[in-house]
Design an enzyme around this catalytic site. Sequence first.
Site, PDB file in Angstrom:
ATOM      1  N   PHE A   1     -36.711  10.472   3.656  1.00 33.00           N
ATOM      2  CA  PHE A   1     -35.785   9.884   4.463  1.00 33.00           C
ATOM      3  C   PHE A   1     -34.202  10.135   4.175  1.00 33.00           C
ATOM      4  O   PHE A   1     -33.969   9.783   3.028  1.00 33.00           O
ATOM      5  CB  PHE A   1     -35.861   8.265   4.729  1.00 33.00           C
ATOM      6  CG  PHE A   1     -37.457   7.767   5.233  1.00 33.00           C
ATOM      7  CD1 PHE A   1     -37.987   8.636   5.968  1.00 33.00           C
ATOM      8  CD2 PHE A   1     -37.695   6.373   4.744  1.00 33.00           C
ATOM      9  CE1 PHE A   1     -39.237   8.013   6.571  1.00 33.00           C
ATOM     10  CE2 PHE A   1     -38.992   6.033   5.352  1.00 33.00           C
ATOM     11  CZ  PHE A   1     -39.789   6.949   6.141  1.00 33.00           C
TER      12      PHE A   1
ATOM     13  N   VAL B   1     -37.111   7.544  -0.055  1.00 34.35           N
ATOM     14  CA  VAL B   1     -35.959   7.125   0.428  1.00 34.35           C
ATOM     15  C   VAL B   1     -34.718   7.497  -0.537  1.00 34.35           C
ATOM     16  O   VAL B   1     -34.501   7.155  -1.488  1.00 34.35           O
ATOM     17  CB  VAL B   1     -35.858   5.455   0.717  1.00 34.35           C
ATOM     18  CG1 VAL B   1     -34.537   5.233   1.486  1.00 34.35           C
ATOM     19  CG2 VAL B   1     -37.141   4.991   1.126  1.00 34.35           C
ATOM     20  N   CYS B   2     -33.639   8.311   0.041  1.00 35.61           N
ATOM     21  CA  CYS B   2     -32.726   8.720  -0.500  1.00 35.61           C
ATOM     22  C   CYS B   2     -31.836   7.579  -0.928  1.00 35.61           C
ATOM     23  O   CYS B   2     -31.417   6.997  -0.118  1.00 35.61           O
ATOM     24  CB  CYS B   2     -31.851   9.748   0.160  1.00 35.61           C
ATOM     25  SG  CYS B   2     -30.191  10.278  -0.735  1.00 35.61           S
ATOM     26  N   VAL B   3     -31.413   7.545  -2.517  1.00 34.03           N
ATOM     27  CA  VAL B   3     -30.768   6.325  -2.780  1.00 34.03           C
ATOM     28  C   VAL B   3     -29.342   6.410  -2.369  1.00 34.03           C
ATOM     29  O   VAL B   3     -28.552   5.414  -1.990  1.00 34.03           O
ATOM     30  CB  VAL B   3     -30.670   6.319  -4.373  1.00 34.03           C
ATOM     31  CG1 VAL B   3     -30.171   7.275  -5.007  1.00 34.03           C
ATOM     32  CG2 VAL B   3     -30.091   5.046  -4.955  1.00 34.03           C
TER      33      VAL B   3
ATOM     34  N   ALA C   1     -29.030   5.450   1.181  1.00 37.89           N
ATOM     35  CA  ALA C   1     -29.814   4.087   1.422  1.00 37.89           C
ATOM     36  C   ALA C   1     -28.508   3.184   0.911  1.00 37.89           C
ATOM     37  O   ALA C   1     -28.462   2.037   1.620  1.00 37.89           O
ATOM     38  CB  ALA C   1     -30.928   3.906   0.430  1.00 37.89           C
TER      39      ALA C   1
END
Lengths: 118, 97, 126
Positions: free
Chosen positions: A39, A76-78, A81
């Site tokens: 994501f 999920v890309c930090v 995010a």
Amino acid sequence: MKIGILLKEGPYNHQAADSAYQFIQAARKRGHEIESVFFYNDGVNNAANKAEPPQDDRNIYQRWSDLGAEGVNILVCVAAAKRRSINEEILIENATITGLGQLTDIAIRADRLVTFGD
Amino acid sequence: MLHTINQSPFRGDSLTSCIRFIQADDPILFMEDGIYAVQHGNKFNEIISNLSKTNPIYALSPDIKARGIQNVLAEVKQIDYDGFVELVENHQVNSWL
Amino acid sequence: MREEDGEIIKDFMYVMRRAPHGTIYTYEGLEMVLISAAFDQDISIAFIDDGVYSLLKDQDTEDLQIKGFVKTFKALDGYDVEKLYVDRQSLEERGLSEDDLIVDVEVLESAEIGKLMAKQDVVIHN
């Protein structure tokens, strides 16, 4: 074949999350391995567990969580995010917050990278 | 290389740009709002017909059905998600977002 | 795709096709490019359509309090991202020329970029 998925839009607002999911189901049915679903951009909103979509409609968050339970890496890309208030505390089950480098890693490892977005 | 177009041609330039860069024989798949490009009678018919002489053209049937499009151009092959995956098996993917 | 010392090296092309600042896609796309540069892959960026606006000189987002990223394009060289392709037609349609751009690029015909695109192992539109 190993297939990586990049999802760049949030759920409901755009069809991308639905298209990605339908593609993944069809690919698995044909015997392919979904290496990971990554994501990025507003796509990270797919990983928020506080949402309560209407009961007579599909639950996109639950779909990802279920796929995760079946062994698909839901990533999920930090950086994306953090910009969008997505963190460990509100993360859907079976998803992982990770670095953007993971996406390149997936693209290197997988035979295909398929992008869904706006 | 498989090119996918998911944007209505009336809203953006994905289709016209894709055509500028695509190589002969590369397949194109219309999906999501991209579907509106392949409806018979609209102003993109000639572009699609010309394109079909050099490139195989596909449209995703669940997206066609969802949008109530009955009259898809004859040059366009309708496929389901299984067909989409089959195209991906044979080609790298270039999604024109 | 090729192998060097047992490591896979793929051809990656990032396509910038949107204008900067109006949406975050170019900014986050650039972050993607920078991160991937650390993986020693063969990276190129293609600037097409409104994507060419990302490279304009004199962009200043200070008054908007948006973090600018034009400088980052200038720094790509330092990350060994040297293959920057700009579509000539996209420039001309917008009344621009190479002189209006902040970095050294290769201005190519669409057909030439198309051929490069066709050779890629991975194409990501931002």
